[in-house]
Write an enzyme that holds these catalytic residues in place. Structure first.
Site, PDB file in Angstrom:
ATOM      1  N   HIS A 139     -39.511 -34.282  -4.194  1.00 18.11           N
ATOM      2  CA  HIS A 139     -39.544 -32.779  -3.904  1.00 18.11           C
ATOM      3  C   HIS A 139     -40.538 -32.484  -2.727  1.00 18.11           C
ATOM      4  CE1 HIS A 139     -39.606 -28.148  -4.051  1.00 18.11           C
ATOM      5  NE2 HIS A 139     -40.945 -28.568  -4.001  1.00 18.11           N
ATOM      6  N   GLU A 140     -41.882 -33.311  -3.426  1.00 20.98           N
ATOM      7  CA  GLU A 140     -43.013 -33.098  -2.232  1.00 20.98           C
ATOM      8  C   GLU A 140     -42.973 -33.937  -1.261  1.00 20.98           C
ATOM      9  OE1 GLU A 140     -45.179 -30.931  -3.031  1.00 20.98           O
ATOM     10  OE2 GLU A 140     -44.283 -30.282  -4.919  1.00 20.98           O
ATOM     11  N   HIS A 143     -41.108 -31.884   1.328  1.00 19.97           N
ATOM     12  CA  HIS A 143     -41.827 -31.194   2.297  1.00 19.97           C
ATOM     13  C   HIS A 143     -42.561 -31.839   3.488  1.00 19.97           C
ATOM     14  CE1 HIS A 143     -41.618 -27.378  -0.124  1.00 19.97           C
ATOM     15  NE2 HIS A 143     -42.065 -27.847  -1.162  1.00 19.97           N
ATOM     16  N   GLU A 219     -38.414 -24.051  -0.174  1.00 14.68           N
ATOM     17  CA  GLU A 219     -38.467 -24.749  -1.731  1.00 14.68           C
ATOM     18  C   GLU A 219     -37.155 -25.171  -1.982  1.00 14.68           C
ATOM     19  OE1 GLU A 219     -40.904 -25.437  -3.847  1.00 14.68           O
ATOM     20  OE2 GLU A 219     -42.414 -25.018  -2.352  1.00 14.68           O
TER      21      GLU A 219
END
Length: 288
Positions: A139-140, A143, A219
């Protein structure tokens, strides 16, 4: 009370600097284009300075420590996992940091893909399964791949510009009109300051709604990116694990917006940096 005093002090400082620059440049306060240029300088310069120094600021905020040489099996696994994800996603290896915290959280920051940082809390490393941690790290990485930090800085710069510009433009008109009514023909700086301060607060709240909307959008996008990178079920399991713990309380401000786990409850949805976890899970379940 302290935040109110800081807000007043900031406005006084901005107004003082604005007047100095207007005097030095010869730009009239009534000149909308000149005011817009100055507002853009203030809005974007501050935003991008924060972005450029975001790694150091973030590490100091959480008292994190960059891993240069793994000291134990957990740190070694963390470094290897992030290296694997970076290679799989076609990204440079980011800096990796760990910080002691009772909050289950992780965040990514940095001014570019080649100068990025991923920091993970000890609680997340100890409270999740390796598969769930891998999903959070993916997930990071998403980003970073999406350039969310730069996009947020650009968006913040735009809204800062228009908050500053509109509040001072309207305040100037009000103060000038008031001065004309009193037949002195001079700008009343007291009225100008009070009106600009009130309008900046109102416009700032409205602008934050826009910024938080984009924060929630990214997100969902990062969750989808993680699902594609390591598998949808792993990301769902990680979010379900976060549902079982309390909302984080240690990270504040812009740093909180970059965590995997955001504030929950007692806040209007419009001002949340993260969508509710159940909505994020639902979005992943609908993915093809």
């Amino acid at each position: 009370m302290m935040r109110i005093l800081l807000f007043l002090a900031t406005n006084l400082a901005v107004l003082f600097i604005f007047n100095i620059i207007l005097s030095l440049t010869g730009i009239r306060s009534q000149d909308a284009m000149g005011l817009l240029i100055l507002a853009a300088l203030f809005g974007f310069v501050g935003s991008f300075i924060s972005l450029w120094f975001s790694r150091g600021i973030a590490l100091r905020a959480v008292n994190g420590e960059v891993i240069t040489q793994p000291r134990n099996q957990m740190e070694d696994w963390l470094m290897q996992t992030i290296s694997y994800l970076a290679q799989k996603d076609g990204l440079p290896m980011p800096e990796v940091a760990i910080y002691a915290s009772p909050d289950m959280n992780a965040f990514a920051t940095g001014p570019s893909k080649s100068k990025s940082l991923i920091a993970v809390s000890t609680a997340l490393m100890e409270g999740m399964t390796p598969e769930e941690v891998q999903a959070v790290l993916a997930h990071e990485m998403s980003h970073i791949k999406n350039g969310d930090m730069v996009t947020m800085a650009l968006l913040q710069g735009v809204v800062n510009t228009f908050v500053t510009f509109l509040s001072r433009l309207i305040a100037n008109a009000v103060a000038t009109t008031r001065s004309d009514e009193e037949d002195n023909g001079e700008l009343s700086y007291g009225i100008y300051f009070v009106v600009s301060m009130i309008l900046e607060l109102v416009f700032g709240v409205l602008a934050s709604i826009i910024v938080m909307w984009f924060s929630r959008f990214r997100e969902y996008r990062a969750d989808a990116g993680a699902a594609q990178l390591v598998g949808k079920q792993k990301m769902i399991d990680a979010l379900r694990r976060l549902e079982q713990v309390s909302a984080p309380h240690e990270m504040e401000g812009s740093l909180a917006a970059f965590g995997i786990n955001g504030k929950r409850g007692n806040v209007m949805d419009l001002f949340l940096s993260h969508p509710p976890l159940e909505k994020r899970i639902e979005a992943l379940q609908k993915m093809q």
